[in-house]
Scaffold this active site. Structure first.
Site, PDB file in Angstrom:
ATOM      1  N   ASP A 108      17.064 -23.823 -45.744  1.00 11.19           N
ATOM      2  CA  ASP A 108      15.732 -23.470 -46.242  1.00 11.19           C
ATOM      3  C   ASP A 108      15.845 -22.616 -47.498  1.00 11.19           C
ATOM      4  O   ASP A 108      16.864 -21.961 -47.732  1.00 11.19           O
ATOM      5  CB  ASP A 108      14.962 -22.658 -45.183  1.00 11.19           C
ATOM      6  CG  ASP A 108      14.720 -23.457 -43.916  1.00 11.19           C
ATOM      7  OD1 ASP A 108      14.721 -24.695 -43.986  1.00 11.19           O
ATOM      8  OD2 ASP A 108      14.543 -22.815 -42.859  1.00 11.19           O
TER       9      ASP A 108
HETATM   10  N1  URA Z   1      17.786 -23.428 -39.251  1.00 15.73           N
HETATM   11  C1  URA Z   1      16.719 -22.965 -39.912  1.00 15.73           C
HETATM   12  O1  URA Z   1      15.724 -22.621 -39.320  1.00 15.73           O
HETATM   13  N2  URA Z   1      16.800 -22.869 -41.250  1.00 15.73           N
HETATM   14  C2  URA Z   1      17.888 -23.206 -41.953  1.00 15.73           C
HETATM   15  O2  URA Z   1      17.886 -23.091 -43.179  1.00 15.73           O
HETATM   16  C3  URA Z   1      18.988 -23.694 -41.251  1.00 15.73           C
HETATM   17  C4  URA Z   1      18.913 -23.802 -39.896  1.00 15.73           C
END
Ligand code: URA
Length: 248
Positions: free
Chosen positions: A109
């Protein structure tokens, strides 16, 4: 493969991935190989890759592209797509001096930092992400409040998010502060926003998330925004499970 150096034809063929050197010699002897469209059966011949065309059974034989594997410590605020309509910075812009077109293996993310593999090897990327390989991914999550044992056990056993149960996970509480808890969590699925959704489901939202390892390949002290090239030993570690019960 250096393009301006002379190289024996059978070596060229094997470096291009056509066959082993011995098998390449057999192909040459059998008259199946042409240089500049002329059949060559002479084993001593050398060629200049890039200046002469080489074919086998009518198929052009060209050098394999150099395969590159990089481990980046992604900073927050970078997108893991190859372009961004909103003009946000993209992770590949952090890697300098590599002409090959790299792409990330999986995603993180915008506000997640940590381990991200970049490569130009599509087959490898598919293998790492294919569920059958069950590559473990380990994160350090700072979550709001203090999740109790039962809640952590429910995450470890599997919890329903988006109507589907998650596979078993491994969790270790690393540290508790006044209003938050540092948890190490290892999962082997790669659903979108999985870790955040898992902690949302137990009402302890993630405040900060960092991926620290793919399999046993760990970031260690790689600084945020920095990267290093991976060797074959590193690549093997990806397919091994993160050492459980240890704290980094
Ligand atoms: N899980 C999440 O919630 N975000 C990420 O970026 C990676 C794994």
């Amino acid at each position: 493969m250096a393009l301006n150096n002379e190289i024996r034809l059978q070596k060229y063929l094997s470096q291009c991935g056509l066959a082993s050197r011995r098998k390449a010699e057999e192909l040459i002897k059998a008259g199946r190989v042409r240089v500049n469209d002329i059949v060559v059966t002479d084993m001593g011949i050398k060629i200049h890759p890039g200046q002469q065309t080489v074919s086998c059974d009518g198929r052009l034989i060209v050098p394999r592209k150099q395969l590159i594997y990089i481990l980046l410590n992604k900073p927050r605020g970078y997108v893991t797509t190859l372009s961004d309509p909103q003009g946000r910075p993209i992770v590949t812009s952090l890697v300098k001096g590599i002409a090959e077109r790299l792409f990330p293996v999986g995603r993180l993310d915008l506000d997640t930092e940590g381990a991200l593999i970049l490569t130009n090897d599509g087959e490898f990327a598919q293998k790492v992400q294919h569920p059958s390989h069950q590559i473990t991914k380990t994160y350090e999550a700072l979550v709001a409040g203090h999740p109790n044992k039962d809640k952590l056990a429910s995450l470890a056993a599997g919890i329903t998010i988006d109507g589907r149960r998650t596979a078993p996970a491994h969790l270790i509480v690393l540290k508790r502060s006044k209003h938050a808890t540092h948890v190490q969590i290892t999962i082997h699925e790669g659903r979108k926003r999985q870790v955040k959704k898992m902690f949302e489901a137990i009402l302890h939202p993630v405040l900060h998330l960092k991926r620290i390892a793919y399999g046993r390949l760990q970031l260690h002290n790689l600084e945020t925004g920095k990267y290093r090239q991976l060797n074959s030993g590193d690549l093997e570690k990806i397919f091994l499970e993160f050492p459980l019960q240890t704290r980094k």
